[in-house]
Design a protein around this motif. Sequence first.
Motif, PDB file in Angstrom:
ATOM      1  N   ILE A   1       0.858  -1.180   0.000  1.00  0.00           N
ATOM      2  CA  ILE A   1       0.000   0.000   0.000  1.00  0.00           C
ATOM      3  C   ILE A   1       0.896   1.231   0.000  1.00  0.00           C
ATOM      4  O   ILE A   1       1.954   1.234   0.632  1.00  0.00           O
ATOM      5  N   GLY A   2       0.482   2.284  -0.738  1.00  0.00           N
ATOM      6  CA  GLY A   2       1.307   3.481  -0.814  1.00  0.00           C
ATOM      7  C   GLY A   2       0.649   4.552  -1.652  1.00  0.00           C
ATOM      8  O   GLY A   2      -0.577   4.705  -1.658  1.00  0.00           O
ATOM      9  N   TYR A   3       1.479   5.308  -2.386  1.00  0.00           N
ATOM     10  CA  TYR A   3       1.020   6.428  -3.211  1.00  0.00           C
ATOM     11  C   TYR A   3       1.546   6.241  -4.625  1.00  0.00           C
ATOM     12  O   TYR A   3       2.667   5.741  -4.836  1.00  0.00           O
ATOM     13  N   ASP A   4       0.733   6.670  -5.610  1.00  0.00           N
ATOM     14  CA  ASP A   4       1.167   6.594  -7.006  1.00  0.00           C
ATOM     15  C   ASP A   4       0.631   7.776  -7.791  1.00  0.00           C
ATOM     16  O   ASP A   4      -0.454   8.288  -7.502  1.00  0.00           O
ATOM     17  N   GLN A   5       1.413   8.220  -8.777  1.00  0.00           N
ATOM     18  CA  GLN A   5       1.004   9.225  -9.754  1.00  0.00           C
ATOM     19  C   GLN A   5       1.190   8.605 -11.131  1.00  0.00           C
ATOM     20  O   GLN A   5       2.311   8.295 -11.533  1.00  0.00           O
ATOM     21  N   SER A   6       0.097   8.383 -11.846  1.00  0.00           N
ATOM     22  CA  SER A   6       0.186   7.717 -13.138  1.00  0.00           C
ATOM     23  C   SER A   6       0.526   8.708 -14.242  1.00  0.00           C
ATOM     24  O   SER A   6       0.411   9.926 -14.081  1.00  0.00           O
ATOM     25  N   LEU A   7       0.921   8.196 -15.399  1.00  0.00           N
ATOM     26  CA  LEU A   7       1.163   9.026 -16.572  1.00  0.00           C
ATOM     27  C   LEU A   7      -0.139   9.605 -17.112  1.00  0.00           C
ATOM     28  O   LEU A   7      -0.149  10.656 -17.738  1.00  0.00           O
ATOM     29  N   GLY A   8      -1.251   8.910 -16.861  1.00  0.00           N
ATOM     30  CA  GLY A   8      -2.534   9.298 -17.427  1.00  0.00           C
ATOM     31  C   GLY A   8      -3.345  10.256 -16.582  1.00  0.00           C
ATOM     32  O   GLY A   8      -4.467  10.591 -16.949  1.00  0.00           O
TER      33      GLY A   8
ATOM     34  N   ASN B   1      -2.538   3.914  -3.516  1.00  0.00           N
ATOM     35  CA  ASN B   1      -2.179   2.842  -4.444  1.00  0.00           C
ATOM     36  C   ASN B   1      -2.089   1.509  -3.704  1.00  0.00           C
ATOM     37  O   ASN B   1      -1.472   1.412  -2.642  1.00  0.00           O
ATOM     38  N   LEU B   2      -2.737   0.482  -4.260  1.00  0.00           N
ATOM     39  CA  LEU B   2      -2.665  -0.879  -3.738  1.00  0.00           C
ATOM     40  C   LEU B   2      -2.019  -1.774  -4.778  1.00  0.00           C
ATOM     41  O   LEU B   2      -2.308  -1.658  -5.982  1.00  0.00           O
ATOM     42  N   LYS B   3      -1.148  -2.687  -4.321  1.00  0.00           N
ATOM     43  CA  LYS B   3      -0.452  -3.605  -5.225  1.00  0.00           C
ATOM     44  C   LYS B   3      -0.567  -5.033  -4.707  1.00  0.00           C
ATOM     45  O   LYS B   3      -0.523  -5.266  -3.494  1.00  0.00           O
TER      46      LYS B   3
ATOM     47  N   THR C   1      -5.249   2.352  -8.162  1.00  0.00           N
ATOM     48  CA  THR C   1      -5.006   3.681  -7.593  1.00  0.00           C
ATOM     49  C   THR C   1      -6.326   4.436  -7.516  1.00  0.00           C
ATOM     50  O   THR C   1      -7.114   4.405  -8.466  1.00  0.00           O
ATOM     51  N   LEU C   2      -6.564   5.117  -6.397  1.00  0.00           N
ATOM     52  CA  LEU C   2      -7.816   5.834  -6.196  1.00  0.00           C
ATOM     53  C   LEU C   2      -7.545   7.221  -5.645  1.00  0.00           C
ATOM     54  O   LEU C   2      -6.788   7.393  -4.685  1.00  0.00           O
ATOM     55  N   GLY C   3      -8.187   8.246  -6.267  1.00  0.00           N
ATOM     56  CA  GLY C   3      -8.137   9.613  -5.775  1.00  0.00           C
ATOM     57  C   GLY C   3      -9.544  10.182  -5.702  1.00  0.00           C
ATOM     58  O   GLY C   3     -10.411   9.817  -6.509  1.00  0.00           O
ATOM     59  N   PHE C   4      -9.795  11.072  -4.758  1.00  0.00           N
ATOM     60  CA  PHE C   4     -11.137  11.621  -4.557  1.00  0.00           C
ATOM     61  C   PHE C   4     -11.026  13.066  -4.099  1.00  0.00           C
ATOM     62  O   PHE C   4     -10.167  13.409  -3.281  1.00  0.00           O
ATOM     63  N   ASP C   5     -11.890  13.954  -4.655  1.00  0.00           N
ATOM     64  CA  ASP C   5     -11.937  15.364  -4.268  1.00  0.00           C
ATOM     65  C   ASP C   5     -13.385  15.779  -4.044  1.00  0.00           C
ATOM     66  O   ASP C   5     -14.276  15.379  -4.809  1.00  0.00           O
ATOM     67  N   LEU C   6     -13.599  16.595  -3.031  1.00  0.00           N
ATOM     68  CA  LEU C   6     -14.923  17.165  -2.787  1.00  0.00           C
ATOM     69  C   LEU C   6     -14.754  18.563  -2.212  1.00  0.00           C
ATOM     70  O   LEU C   6     -13.950  18.780  -1.303  1.00  0.00           O
ATOM     71  N   PHE C   7     -15.512  19.509  -2.781  1.00  0.00           N
ATOM     72  CA  PHE C   7     -15.535  20.869  -2.251  1.00  0.00           C
ATOM     73  C   PHE C   7     -16.972  21.348  -2.219  1.00  0.00           C
ATOM     74  O   PHE C   7     -17.699  21.252  -3.211  1.00  0.00           O
TER      75      PHE C   7
END
Length: 206
Positions: free
Chosen positions: A30-37, A43-45, A56-62
């Motif tokens: 488990i960690g962090y990842d930044q993809s090319l896309g 990030n889970l492996k 990989t999962l990212g989420f934003d809310l405002f």
Amino acid sequence: MNRMARVLVLALVLASAPALARDMNGKFGIGYDQSLGGVSGLNLKYHIGNVGIWGTLGFDLFKPAESDPRTAVRFAVAALYDFARFEVVNLGVGIRANVGWRNGEAVTADRRKAAGCQAGAACPLVTKAGSLWQVNIEVPLVAEVFFSDHFALHLATGLTFTILTTNDVALKQETGRLSTDTKEKGFGFGIGNGSLFGAAGFTVYF
């Protein structure tokens, strides 16, 4: 043969011996990842033999004080094959799908910003948007460097394919690459990434 000669012979033998390959079969990380896309986040492996499955999962809310919430979700799924394995580094290649979603309020806010409209002010030239999906495909080349059995850093480069069917973007990037930074509908193709750490991350293995 004196002591110094025996030490030199042993050193030459060890230097000429093939490097031991790190066995990752069954390892979870488990960690962090930044993809090319354009996806960054948790990030889970999981490794099955020489194949690594990445998610990989990212989420934003405002929530603005006077309007509905703006929400964005980004996720990526990848399968990578380690074609070169050593004790301290694995080199793999694979395929990854990057998916982005933004709700209508978030897309409308982007349109207002692009039109120069102030928050809370009327903006008659901007139409209210619906939710938006975007998919980018990449073929990453990933080097994963192991500092111990439980911690690794990874860097990536590779090919990216972008298809936009609208002028609104769900997978926003500012890499300096035309194919991924575009905000116009069309098709993009690129090789590489914007900087050394533009597609990097870390993993803690258990």
